[in-house]
Motif scaffolding. Structure first.
Motif, mmCIF file in Angstrom:
data_model
loop_
_atom_site.group_PDB
_atom_site.id
_atom_site.type_symbol
_atom_site.label_atom_id
_atom_site.label_comp_id
_atom_site.label_asym_id
_atom_site.label_seq_id
_atom_site.Cartn_x
_atom_site.Cartn_y
_atom_site.Cartn_z
ATOM 1 N N SER A 418 0.832 -1.209 0.000
ATOM 2 C CA SER A 418 0.000 0.000 0.000
ATOM 3 C C SER A 418 0.860 1.250 0.000
ATOM 4 O O SER A 418 0.574 2.219 -0.716
ATOM 5 N N ALA A 419 1.925 1.246 0.800
ATOM 6 C CA ALA A 419 2.810 2.411 0.877
ATOM 7 C C ALA A 419 3.463 2.692 -0.469
ATOM 8 O O ALA A 419 3.578 3.857 -0.888
ATOM 9 N N VAL A 420 3.897 1.645 -1.174
ATOM 10 C CA VAL A 420 4.543 1.840 -2.483
ATOM 11 C C VAL A 420 3.556 2.436 -3.487
ATOM 12 O O VAL A 420 3.878 3.388 -4.219
ATOM 13 N N VAL A 421 2.344 1.878 -3.531
ATOM 14 C CA VAL A 421 1.330 2.391 -4.454
ATOM 15 C C VAL A 421 1.045 3.861 -4.169
ATOM 16 O O VAL A 421 1.001 4.709 -5.080
ATOM 17 N N MET A 422 0.872 4.206 -2.908
ATOM 18 C CA MET A 422 0.551 5.579 -2.529
ATOM 19 C C MET A 422 1.715 6.524 -2.800
ATOM 20 O O MET A 422 1.514 7.673 -3.209
ATOM 21 N N LEU A 423 2.939 6.044 -2.585
ATOM 22 C CA LEU A 423 4.119 6.879 -2.838
ATOM 23 C C LEU A 423 4.195 7.262 -4.315
ATOM 24 O O LEU A 423 4.409 8.438 -4.659
ATOM 25 N N VAL A 424 4.004 6.288 -5.186
ATOM 26 C CA VAL A 424 4.050 6.565 -6.625
ATOM 27 C C VAL A 424 2.942 7.547 -7.013
ATOM 28 O O VAL A 424 3.169 8.508 -7.767
ATOM 29 N N CYS A 425 1.750 7.327 -6.504
ATOM 30 C CA CYS A 425 0.625 8.204 -6.840
ATOM 31 C C CYS A 425 0.861 9.631 -6.368
ATOM 32 O O CYS A 425 0.564 10.600 -7.084
ATOM 33 N N GLY A 426 1.402 9.780 -5.170
ATOM 34 C CA GLY A 426 1.673 11.111 -4.652
ATOM 35 C C GLY A 426 2.702 11.858 -5.491
ATOM 36 O O GLY A 426 2.555 13.055 -5.761
ATOM 37 N N LEU A 427 3.744 11.161 -5.916
ATOM 38 C CA LEU A 427 4.763 11.793 -6.742
ATOM 39 C C LEU A 427 4.207 12.207 -8.105
ATOM 40 O O LEU A 427 4.529 13.285 -8.617
ATOM 41 N N VAL A 428 3.367 11.354 -8.694
ATOM 42 C CA VAL A 428 2.751 11.699 -9.982
ATOM 43 C C VAL A 428 1.887 12.947 -9.838
ATOM 44 O O VAL A 428 1.926 13.855 -10.680
ATOM 45 N N ALA A 429 1.101 13.009 -8.771
ATOM 46 C CA ALA A 429 0.243 14.178 -8.560
ATOM 47 C C ALA A 429 1.069 15.449 -8.406
ATOM 48 O O ALA A 429 0.751 16.497 -8.993
ATOM 49 N N LEU A 430 2.127 15.383 -7.625
ATOM 50 C CA LEU A 430 2.980 16.559 -7.441
ATOM 51 C C LEU A 430 3.586 17.028 -8.765
ATOM 52 O O LEU A 430 3.717 18.224 -9.011
ATOM 53 N N ALA A 431 3.951 16.094 -9.614
ATOM 54 C CA ALA A 431 4.665 16.436 -10.837
ATOM 55 C C ALA A 431 3.756 16.933 -11.954
ATOM 56 O O ALA A 431 4.204 17.688 -12.828
ATOM 57 N N THR A 432 2.488 16.544 -11.950
ATOM 58 C CA THR A 432 1.661 16.775 -13.144
ATOM 59 C C THR A 432 0.519 17.774 -12.971
ATOM 60 O O THR A 432 0.031 18.304 -13.974
ATOM 61 N N ILE A 433 0.067 18.034 -11.763
ATOM 62 C CA ILE A 433 -1.094 18.920 -11.601
ATOM 63 C C ILE A 433 -0.665 20.373 -11.787
ATOM 64 O O ILE A 433 0.034 20.944 -10.951
#
Length: 452
Positions: A418-433
Motif C-alpha cells: 500500500s505504501a509503495v502504491v501511494m508513494l508513486v501516486c503522490g509523486l505523480v500528482a505533485l509532478a503533473t497537476i
C-alpha cells in the motif's frame, strides 16, 4: 398616457431579495449531500465492521472475504463512468434519488439468505449504485455555489465520509454486538430509503447548473456571468490526457487505496492482530475519522482563501493533494513497526486519515480545466479510474494473508505494498497537476471554466 416601465430597479431588488433565500437553500442542499455521503460510507463500512462474525458464522477464509469485499468494486467504476455521461441529460435530483433507493435494495439479499453468493450480490449492487455517488453529489453541490466559494462546501461533502465512519463505526458495532450483524444491514436499508424520500422533496438543481445558466443571469455574480457564456466543449481525449486530470486521478487512486483497505481490513486487523474488542476497535476507527474530519473542515477552506488572495491552483489545490498522499504513504510504511504505543496510533491515524483532503481537492483541480458542460462526465471518469483500488486492494490483501508464513507477516506485506502504491501516486500528482498551464494549453476561455 401609459407610464414607461423601469425594469432595471425591480430586477435588482428582486435579485437582492432572492439571494438570501437562495443561499439558505444552497446550505440545505449541502446538508442533504453531507448526509448522503454519511450514509454512503456507512453502507461501505458495514461489511468490514461485521467481518469477524460473518467469517465465523459462514466459515469463510481471508481470501474469500477479500473477494466478497472486492466484489463491491466490480461495477463501481463502470457505473461511475456511465452515470457521469448520463448526468448531462438527467437532473441531480433524479440521479441521487435513484442511487439512494438502490442502496436500500442492496442491503436486502443477505437478510433473506446468509451466504457468500447473497453477500456478493448485495455488494455488487451496492457498488454499482454507489460508484457515481461522490462525483455526482459533488456535481450537484457545484450547481449551488460559485467557483470561488466551493472550498468549504466541497470539504463538507467529503466530510460526510469521515462522519460516516465517525458515527457509523460505534453505531453499527453496537447494532452488530447487541442485535446481530444482520440488524446493521436492515437499519441502513431503512435510513437510505428515508433519505431518498426527503431528497425527492428538496433536492432541486441550483442556479449554477450549466443547463440553467441563462436564468442565472439575474444573479449578479461573476461566476454566473461566466456560466451564462456560450457552452464550450473539448474532445474528452484532450481533457483526460492533460497533466492536471491525470494527476487528479493519481492522487485519488492513492487515497482510495488506503480508503478501500481501511473499509475492508482495518476492523479485522485491529481485532485479530491488536487484540481489541469490537468497541475499542470502533472507537479507534472513529478517532481516525475525527482526524480526517478536522483536516477536511480546516485545510480546503484555508486553501480556498489563499487562492482568492492570489495563490495559484497548483499550490492551492494540486501540491497539497500529492503531499497528503505522500505523507500517508510514509506513515503506512512505518506504523507496523512502531509497537503498541501512542506513536503507532498517530501513524495509523495519518496513514488512514491524512489523505482525506485529496477528495475535495482533486475535484477542484479537475474542474479547473473542464468546461462546465462536460464537468459531470469528467468527474465520473476521474471517480471511475481513481477508485479502482476498491476492486484490487481488499482481494490482494486477503491473498497475502492466506499465502504468507503468518497473518502478521501478511499484514506487513500488505502495508508495504500500500505504501509503495501511494508513494508513486503522490509523486505523480505533485509532478503533473498544473491547472493554469493546462487551461491555457487547452485553449479554455474565461467563459468556459472558473478562473484559475
Amino acid at each position: 398616457m401609459v407610464e414607461p416601465l423601469s425594469p432595471a430597479p425591480p430586477r435588482e431588488a428582486a435579485g437582492a431579495s432572492s439571494r438570501p433565500v437562495e443561499r439558505r437553500r444552497a446550505w440545505l442542499i449541502a446538508a442533504m449531500i453531507v448526509t448522503f455521503m454519511l450514509i454512503n460510507y456507512a453502507d461501505k463500512s458495514v461489511l468490514g465492521l461485521a467481518a469477524v462474525p460473518i467469517m465465523d458464522e459462514l466459515g469463510i477464509s481471508n481470501s474469500t472475504y477479500g473477494m466478497v469485499s472486492s466484489s463491491f468494486a466490480l461495477l463501481f467504476s463502470l457505473s461511475g463512468l456511465i452515470v457521469g455521461f448520463v448526468s448531462t441529460r438527467l437532473s441531480s435530483r433524479v440521479l441521487l434519488f435513484t442511487m439512494a433507493v438502490l442502496w436500500a435494495v442492496a442491503q436486502l439479499p443477505v437478510l433473506f439468505v446468509a451466504s457468500v453468493p447473497a453477500l456478493v450480490a448485495g455488494r455488487v449492487l451496492l457498488g454499482a449504485a454507489e460508484g457515481p455517488a461522490a462525483s455526482m453529489s459533488m456535481h450537484a453541490l457545484y450547481k449551488w455555489f460559485p467557483a470561488d466559494r466551493r472550498g468549504l462546501p466541497s470539504a463538507l461533502q467529503i466530510s460526510g465520509a469521515a462522519l460516516g465512519m465517525l458515527i457509523a463505526a460505534p453505531v453499527v458495532t453496537w447494532l452488530i454486538t447487541g442485535f446481530g450483524w444482520r440488524s446493521a444491514f436492515a437499519v441502513l436499508a431503512v435510513v437510505s430509503l428515508v433519505w431518498s424520500l426527503v431528497w425527492w422533496r428538496v433536492g432541486h438543481d441550483g442556479p449554477y447548473d450549466e443547463k440553467r445558466a441563462p436564468g442565472a443571469a439575474a444573479h449578479p455574480s461573476a461566476d454566473a456571468a461566466r456560466a451564462s457564456a456560450p457552452g464550450q466543449r473539448l474532445p474528452y481525449r484532450r481533457l483526460l490526457l492533460s497533466g492536471t486530470v491525470l494527476g487528479s486521478i493519481a492522487s485519488a487512486f492513492g487515497a482510495s487505496w488506503a480508503l478501500a483497505w481501511s473499509h475492508a481490513w482495518l476492523p479485522v486487523y485491529l481485532r485479530t492482530q491488536r487484540d481489541m474488542t469490537p468497541g475499542t476497535a470502533a472507537t479507534l476507527i472513529s478517532g481516525v475519522s475525527a482526524f480526517s474530519l478536522i483536516l477536511l473542515l480546516s485545510v480546503p477552506p484555508l486553501l480556498d482563501r489563499l487562492h482568492r488572495r492570489g495563490l495559484s491552483r497548483r499550490w492551492a489545490n494540486g501540491a497539497p493533494q500529492g503531499a497528503a498522499v505522500l505523507v500517508a504513504a510514509v506513515a503506512m510504511a512505518a506504523f507496523p513497526f512502531a509497537g503498541d504505543g501512542w506513536v503507532h496510533l498517530v501513524l495509523l491515524a495519518v496513514a488512514f486519515g491524512g489523505h482525506a483532503i485529496v477528495f475535495p481537492l482533486h475535484y477542484m483541480t479537475a474542474s479547473a480545466v473542464t468546461p462546465p458542460l462536460q464537468r459531470g462526465a469528467v468527474f465520473g471518469i476521474v471517480a471511475a479510474t481513481g477508485t479502482l483500488p476498491g476492486l484490487v486492494a481488499p482481494y490482494v490483501t486477503g491473498h497475502l494473508l492466506d499465502s504468507a508464513a503468518s497473518q502478521s507477516a501478511g499484514y506487513t506485506q500488505a502495508f508495504q505494498l500500500s505504501a509503495v502504491v501511494m508513494l508513486v501516486c503522490g509523486l505523480v500528482a505533485l509532478a503533473t497537476i498544473r491547472p493554469e498551464r493546462d487551461a491555457r494549453r487547452l485553449g479554455l476561455t474565461e467563459g468556459a471554466v472558473p478562473a484559475s
